[in-house]
Write a protein that holds these residues in place. Structure first.
Motif, PDB file in Angstrom:
ATOM      1  N   GLY A 213       0.798  -1.215   0.000  1.00 42.80           N
ATOM      2  CA  GLY A 213       0.000   0.000   0.000  1.00 42.80           C
ATOM      3  C   GLY A 213       0.833   1.268   0.000  1.00 42.80           C
ATOM      4  N   VAL A 214       2.133   1.144   0.290  1.00 41.84           N
ATOM      5  CA  VAL A 214       3.013   2.319   0.297  1.00 41.84           C
ATOM      6  C   VAL A 214       3.181   2.874  -1.115  1.00 41.84           C
ATOM      7  N   LEU A 215       3.149   1.994  -2.110  1.00 45.52           N
ATOM      8  CA  LEU A 215       3.374   2.415  -3.489  1.00 45.52           C
ATOM      9  C   LEU A 215       2.173   3.218  -3.980  1.00 45.52           C
ATOM     10  N   GLN A 216       2.411   4.478  -4.291  1.00 47.63           N
ATOM     11  CA  GLN A 216       1.382   5.345  -4.834  1.00 47.63           C
ATOM     12  C   GLN A 216       1.899   5.982  -6.116  1.00 47.63           C
ATOM     13  N   ASN A 217       0.975   6.321  -7.005  1.00 49.68           N
ATOM     14  CA  ASN A 217       1.345   6.943  -8.275  1.00 49.68           C
ATOM     15  C   ASN A 217       2.494   6.181  -8.921  1.00 49.68           C
ATOM     16  N   VAL A 218       2.280   4.879  -9.130  1.00 49.65           N
ATOM     17  CA  VAL A 218       3.349   3.990  -9.561  1.00 49.65           C
ATOM     18  C   VAL A 218       3.238   3.731 -11.057  1.00 49.65           C
ATOM     19  N   SER A 219       4.390   3.630 -11.713  1.00 51.70           N
ATOM     20  CA  SER A 219       4.472   3.231 -13.120  1.00 51.70           C
ATOM     21  C   SER A 219       5.394   2.022 -13.216  1.00 51.70           C
ATOM     22  N   PHE A 220       5.024   1.048 -14.056  1.00 47.63           N
ATOM     23  CA  PHE A 220       5.736  -0.221 -14.127  1.00 47.63           C
ATOM     24  C   PHE A 220       6.445  -0.376 -15.467  1.00 47.63           C
ATOM     25  N   HIS A 221       7.442  -1.241 -15.434  1.00 49.45           N
ATOM     26  CA  HIS A 221       8.076  -1.699 -16.668  1.00 49.45           C
ATOM     27  C   HIS A 221       7.069  -2.572 -17.426  1.00 49.45           C
ATOM     28  N   PRO A 222       7.132  -2.590 -18.764  1.00 52.50           N
ATOM     29  CA  PRO A 222       6.168  -3.417 -19.520  1.00 52.50           C
ATOM     30  C   PRO A 222       6.176  -4.892 -19.155  1.00 52.50           C
ATOM     31  N   CYS A 223       7.233  -5.377 -18.511  1.00 51.06           N
ATOM     32  CA  CYS A 223       7.284  -6.804 -18.177  1.00 51.06           C
ATOM     33  C   CYS A 223       6.377  -7.170 -17.006  1.00 51.06           C
ATOM     34  N   VAL A 224       5.930  -6.212 -16.202  1.00 56.35           N
ATOM     35  CA  VAL A 224       5.110  -6.510 -15.030  1.00 56.35           C
ATOM     36  C   VAL A 224       3.715  -6.929 -15.468  1.00 56.35           C
ATOM     37  N   ARG A 225       3.218  -8.002 -14.865  1.00 56.58           N
ATOM     38  CA  ARG A 225       1.859  -8.477 -15.138  1.00 56.58           C
ATOM     39  C   ARG A 225       0.893  -7.647 -14.290  1.00 56.58           C
ATOM     40  N   LEU A 226       0.200  -6.726 -14.942  1.00 58.98           N
ATOM     41  CA  LEU A 226      -0.639  -5.778 -14.207  1.00 58.98           C
ATOM     42  C   LEU A 226      -1.824  -6.472 -13.538  1.00 58.98           C
ATOM     43  N   HIS A 227      -2.411  -7.482 -14.182  1.00 60.94           N
ATOM     44  CA  HIS A 227      -3.558  -8.154 -13.571  1.00 60.94           C
ATOM     45  C   HIS A 227      -3.166  -8.850 -12.274  1.00 60.94           C
ATOM     46  N   ARG A 228      -1.940  -9.348 -12.222  1.00 64.14           N
ATOM     47  CA  ARG A 228      -1.482 -10.007 -10.990  1.00 64.14           C
ATOM     48  C   ARG A 228      -1.262  -8.968  -9.884  1.00 64.14           C
ATOM     49  N   TYR A 229      -0.748  -7.808 -10.269  1.00 61.01           N
ATOM     50  CA  TYR A 229      -0.541  -6.764  -9.262  1.00 61.01           C
ATOM     51  C   TYR A 229      -1.871  -6.229  -8.749  1.00 61.01           C
ATOM     52  N   GLU A 230      -2.831  -6.025  -9.631  1.00 59.51           N
ATOM     53  CA  GLU A 230      -4.136  -5.532  -9.195  1.00 59.51           C
ATOM     54  C   GLU A 230      -4.861  -6.543  -8.313  1.00 59.51           C
ATOM     55  N   ARG A 231      -4.611  -7.821  -8.538  1.00 57.96           N
ATOM     56  CA  ARG A 231      -5.303  -8.850  -7.754  1.00 57.96           C
ATOM     57  C   ARG A 231      -4.595  -9.142  -6.442  1.00 57.96           C
ATOM     58  N   ASP A 232      -3.287  -9.367  -6.482  1.00 56.91           N
ATOM     59  CA  ASP A 232      -2.546  -9.811  -5.296  1.00 56.91           C
ATOM     60  C   ASP A 232      -1.589  -8.761  -4.746  1.00 56.91           C
ATOM     61  N   ARG A 233      -1.437  -7.614  -5.405  1.00 61.70           N
ATOM     62  CA  ARG A 233      -0.452  -6.605  -5.014  1.00 61.70           C
ATOM     63  C   ARG A 233       0.960  -7.195  -4.967  1.00 61.70           C
ATOM     64  N   ALA A 234       1.249  -8.093  -5.915  1.00 55.36           N
ATOM     65  CA  ALA A 234       2.569  -8.696  -6.037  1.00 55.36           C
ATOM     66  C   ALA A 234       3.100  -8.411  -7.434  1.00 55.36           C
ATOM     67  N   LEU A 235       4.414  -8.283  -7.553  1.00 53.67           N
ATOM     68  CA  LEU A 235       5.055  -7.964  -8.820  1.00 53.67           C
ATOM     69  C   LEU A 235       5.558  -9.251  -9.471  1.00 53.67           C
ATOM     70  N   ALA A 236       4.820  -9.728 -10.483  1.00 53.06           N
ATOM     71  CA  ALA A 236       5.199 -10.913 -11.233  1.00 53.06           C
ATOM     72  C   ALA A 236       5.658 -10.486 -12.621  1.00 53.06           C
ATOM     73  N   PHE A 237       6.794 -11.030 -13.072  1.00 47.61           N
ATOM     74  CA  PHE A 237       7.341 -10.585 -14.352  1.00 47.61           C
ATOM     75  C   PHE A 237       8.396 -11.557 -14.843  1.00 47.61           C
ATOM     76  N   VAL A 238       8.605 -11.520 -16.160  1.00 47.45           N
ATOM     77  CA  VAL A 238       9.754 -12.161 -16.795  1.00 47.45           C
ATOM     78  C   VAL A 238      10.785 -11.064 -17.000  1.00 47.45           C
ATOM     79  N   PRO A 239      11.905 -11.092 -16.296  1.00 48.38           N
ATOM     80  CA  PRO A 239      12.810  -9.920 -16.289  1.00 48.38           C
ATOM     81  C   PRO A 239      13.588  -9.780 -17.586  1.00 48.38           C
ATOM     82  N   PRO A 240      13.846  -8.543 -17.994  1.00 47.79           N
ATOM     83  CA  PRO A 240      14.846  -8.325 -19.050  1.00 47.79           C
ATOM     84  C   PRO A 240      16.224  -8.765 -18.559  1.00 47.79           C
ATOM     85  N   ASP A 241      17.122  -8.902 -19.480  1.00 52.29           N
ATOM     86  CA  ASP A 241      18.469  -9.323 -19.124  1.00 52.29           C
ATOM     87  C   ASP A 241      19.296  -8.104 -18.751  1.00 52.29           C
TER      88      ASP A 241
END
Length: 391
Positions: free
Chosen positions: A191-219
């Motif tokens: 909940g601390v994260l406000q006005n947040v912008s993500f890298h395109p690799c972040v799965r937004l639906h997972r963050y909106e549902r679980d507030r967790a950052l799931a992604f396949v990272p760039p190298d």
């Protein structure tokens, strides 16, 4: 350096700003320091980068990891190979695989291969859905590092109270993982994260549902998320006060800076380092006689700034005093006493092992691989634009 974008039709301003910022970030990664000299020395590299990033006037390839797979970043090794071969900057995709080997490339090809300067790289992402990650990434030791870096941007009044500002934060990731891994970052207090912008690799639906950052990272290194927390109730980890008094013949300056024991004792690993104070004075100040307890202090006569470099802000009292001498009026020789000019002070510091917002990383899980990677995280709080008004 000024970055300018010329558009031929009405465009969303934030899109233009984002493209200019991306160009600046790419040049920082490739050149280290964006200056006139660095641009001149690496002109061919910058030309190739702009040609790949903007195609026919439209943003094309702006992902840093994709650019690094196409254009080799300048390095000391590359300069050695270039000096020996006499060739200019080349695109990695233009180097045929056989040219990097010993039979076709000779001794120079063997040197390039050994130093990693002529390696053939396949262009394109691992798939159409994962366009930000290179294909066939392989590491001998697999590891992932997470850095949470926060900077304080605020304006404080003469009593040290924050009247405007907040916290600007970045979640930085350095991924050196083989294959196509899935990473899951769990925050203890998302909940601390406000006005947040993500890298395109972040799965937004997972963050909106679980507030967790799931992604396949760039190298390599990339910014996973950036956030802004507006907060005027910030509790700074130190006491700071500047007193400036104008008398008829001279002025008196007094600066006090001490850590707050209530904050530093709560976080035992917290250490305020690289603490520096800049006090901007009116233009009518000609010279200054300064003394300090802790660090070193000087007066820049050209910029009219008192620079007090404390270093580590320890528990002892850190205090600076000074007598300021006015400039004289050339017409009658009387001192020019400042009347309407206001002074401000700026702070610079770095705190390792502590995030002022309280954000904490709870877990970092890596799945979809057949190895156990090494994982680590750290926190850093720095000063952004911190202005203290002098009463």
């Amino acid at each position: 350096m000024a970055f300018l974008a010329v558009v031929t039709q009405e465009e969303p301003p934030l899109a233009v700003f984002e493209l200019l910022d991306r160009v600046h970030q790419v040049l920082l990664r490739y050149l280290g320091d964006v200056s006139e000299d660095s641009l001149r020395q690496n002109f061919s590299t910058v030309y190739l980068l702009l040609d790949e990033m903007i195609d026919s006037g439209l943003p094309f390839t702006t992902e840093l990891n994709s650019l690094e797979s196409i254009i080799a970043p300048p390095s000391a090794i590359g300069k050695v190979v270039q000096a020996v071969s006499g060739s200019s900057t080349t695109v990695l995709s233009d180097v045929p695989p056989e040219a990097a080997g010993t039979p076709a490339g000779g001794a120079l090809g063997a040197l390039s291969t050994a130093l990693g300067a002529g390696t053939h790289t396949k262009i394109g992402g691992a798939s159409s859905e994962v366009w930000w990650r290179r294909q066939h990434v392989v590491y001998a030791s697999n590891e992932v590092y997470v850095d949470i870096v926060e900077s304080i941007d605020c304006i404080c009044n003469g009593n040290g109270q924050v009247v405007s500002g907040g916290i600007n934060g970045d979640i930085l990731v350095n991924s050196k993982l083989s294959g196509l891994p899935e990473v899951l970052l769990t925050l203890r207090n998302p909940g601390v994260l406000q006005n947040v912008s993500f890298h395109p690799c972040v799965r937004l639906h997972r963050y909106e549902r679980d507030r967790a950052l799931a992604f396949v990272p760039p190298d390599g290194e990339f910014t996973l998320a950036s956030y802004w927390i507006p907060d005027t109730t910030l509790v700074l980890p130190f006491h700071f006060n500047v007193s400036l008094t104008y008398h008829q013949e001279h002025a008196k300056l007094q600066i006090v800076a001490n850590p707050k024991l209530a904050v530093t004792m709560q976080h035992k690993q917290m250490l305020i380092d690289k603490f520096c104070v800049n006090v901007r004075l009116p233009s009518s100040i000609a010279s200054a006689t300064l003394t300090c307890q802790g660090g070193s202090i000087r007066f820049d006569e050209d910029a009219k700034v008192v620079v007090w470099n404390i270093g580590k802000l320890a528990g002892q009292e850190n205090k600076a005093d000074g007598t300021l001498i006015y400039a004289t009026d050339p017409r009658n020789g009387s001192p020019i006493v400042p009347s309407e000019e206001k002074s401000t002070s700026q702070l610079h510091f770095a705190i390792k092992g502590w995030a002022i917002s309280g954000v904490r990383l709870d877990a970092c899980d890596v799945s979809g691989t057949n190895y156990t990677p090494y994982k680590a995280s750290r926190y850093t709080t720095t000063s952004g634009r911190m202005d203290f008004r002098i009463a």
